[in-house]
Design a protein around this motif. Structure first.
Motif, PDB file in Angstrom:
ATOM      1  N   PHE A   1     -16.148   6.678  -2.393  1.00 51.78           N
ATOM      2  CA  PHE A   1     -16.365   6.730  -3.835  1.00 51.78           C
ATOM      3  C   PHE A   1     -17.663   7.453  -4.185  1.00 51.78           C
TER       4      PHE A   1
ATOM      5  N   HIS B   1      -6.781   4.945   1.895  1.00 45.75           N
ATOM      6  CA  HIS B   1      -7.717   4.179   2.717  1.00 45.75           C
ATOM      7  C   HIS B   1      -7.051   2.919   3.269  1.00 45.75           C
TER       8      HIS B   1
ATOM      9  N   LEU C   1     -14.191  -1.643   3.945  1.00 47.00           N
ATOM     10  CA  LEU C   1     -14.607  -1.447   2.555  1.00 47.00           C
ATOM     11  C   LEU C   1     -15.902  -0.663   2.460  1.00 47.00           C
TER      12      LEU C   1
ATOM     13  N   SER D   1       0.826  -1.208   0.000  1.00 45.65           N
ATOM     14  CA  SER D   1       0.000   0.000   0.000  1.00 45.65           C
ATOM     15  C   SER D   1       0.859   1.257   0.000  1.00 45.65           C
TER      16      SER D   1
ATOM     17  N   LEU E   1     -14.839   2.789   2.189  1.00 45.64           N
ATOM     18  CA  LEU E   1     -14.263   3.056   0.871  1.00 45.64           C
ATOM     19  C   LEU E   1     -15.359   3.296  -0.163  1.00 45.64           C
TER      20      LEU E   1
ATOM     21  N   ARG F   1      -7.494   8.052  -3.051  1.00 48.46           N
ATOM     22  CA  ARG F   1      -8.321   7.712  -1.899  1.00 48.46           C
ATOM     23  C   ARG F   1      -8.211   6.221  -1.569  1.00 48.46           C
ATOM     24  N   THR F   2      -8.079   5.375  -2.582  1.00 49.21           N
ATOM     25  CA  THR F   2      -7.973   3.939  -2.348  1.00 49.21           C
ATOM     26  C   THR F   2      -6.683   3.591  -1.623  1.00 49.21           C
ATOM     27  N   THR F   3      -5.554   4.098  -2.106  1.00 50.18           N
ATOM     28  CA  THR F   3      -4.274   3.809  -1.454  1.00 50.18           C
ATOM     29  C   THR F   3      -4.221   4.389  -0.045  1.00 50.18           C
TER      30      THR F   3
END
Length: 316
Positions: free
Chosen positions: A145, A94, A138, A54, A141, A90-92
């Motif tokens: 989104f 998170h 998740l 990550s 997450l 935002r994904t990384t």
């Protein structure tokens, strides 16, 4: 940006990137080599490896953003690039923050000592609790989104009206809502740190009551875990406020030559985090010291011998 400032910014960005890659790749190589060798991986090694992956992903995203902002600043203003880059970021971010929180919870459940039935129940099921927390994250997450998609559409419609005051107001509201998802892993880390401290105080009191003055393994484990959790928590806070400050500076002063330098502190978490993980893990620390001890005599040899030795060290 002036050519000199642009060059300095790019050099510092690349240096921070490679420093972070050095630590994270080392963690990944050590744990993955043992995983392949033993055909299994422990929960803590899985968390550390996932954190390294990550962090590497986040370093690539930050470096790519730095290059685009410096060399092609107009690209980030296009919706086609702005939306996917925001989602990847935002994904990384998170997974990095939630994996750090899971590591704190793991140390709490493995090291702390409490007689409460709930804590004992969680302690016995730590191998199930950590994956469940990651799976539960998740939900946040997906919430991120949905918020980003909503605010991207609003920003696009508002930007066409050239109303800068309204854009700033909407941006401020969006950052408050997006920060709520960041709030939960930070709270989990704080709770872990607090209960680790309580467990250490309780353990120290028991030693004194039993007239044991020397430090034992449990005390050292408590202190080591507290140092790691505290360091990671401080890095997360620096990372979070750096991101907020950088976004705000680019919104308020988009044409200022020095604004881009606010990106540099964002590298601190994914870069410095890896070295904290290495220092906090006995296995990683010993392997790093072993590699460093062998690097000194190999500096006088040819580069091919150095490369072969590093590969053999990781395989062992």
């Amino acid at each position: 940006m002036f050519p000199v400032l642009r060059t300095i910014f790019l050099i510092l960005s690349v240096m921070e990137f490679f420093v972070g890659m050095l630590g994270n790749v080392f963690i990944g190589l050590v744990n993955c080599s043992e995983w392949i060798k033993n055909q299994k991986i422990s929960l803590v090694d899985f968390i550390l490896t996932s954190l390294a992956i990550s962090n590497v992903s986040q370093l690539f995203v930050i470096l790519l953003g730095s290059l685009i902002i410096t060399l092609f600043p107009g690209l980030l203003l296009t919706i086609k690039l702005a939306k996917p880059s925001t989602l990847i970021w935002r994904t990384t971010s998170h997974f990095t923050t939630w994996l750090a929180a899971c590591l704190s919870i793991f140390y709490l459940l493995k090291i702390a000592h409490f007689s409460h039935c709930l804590f004992l129940w969680l302690k016995q099921r730590v191998n199930r609790v950590i994956p469940m927390i990651l799976a539960f994250s998740l939900v946040f997450l997906v919430f991120d989104f949905l918020l980003l998609e909503t605010f991207n559409d609003i920003f696009q419609n508002t930007a066409s009206e050239s109303n800068l005051t309204l854009v700033k107001r909407l941006y401020f509201k969006s950052q408050i809502l997006l920060s709520l998802t960041f709030f939960f892993p930070v709270v989990l880390s704080l709770i872990s740190l607090f209960f680790l401290f309580l467990s250490l105080v309780k353990h120290t009191r028991n030693l004194k009551l039993n007239f044991v003055c020397s430090r034992d393994f449990s005390t050292e484990a408590h202190e080591r875990a507290m140092k790691m959790v505290t360091s990671v928590f401080l890095l997360i806070m620096v990372h979070f406020f750096s991101i907020q400050l950088t976004n705000w500076m680019f919104l308020v002063y988009p044409d200022n030559e020095f604004t881009k330098f606010f990106i540099l502190p964002v590298y601190i978490f994914p870069s410095g985090h890896s070295f904290i993980l290495i220092l906090g893990s006995n296995k990683l620390r010993q392997r790093a010291l072993k590699v460093l001890r062998h690097l000194k005599p190999l500096k006088r040899e040819n580069p091919l011998a150095l490369q072969i030795h590093l590969q053999e060290s990781f395989q062992r």
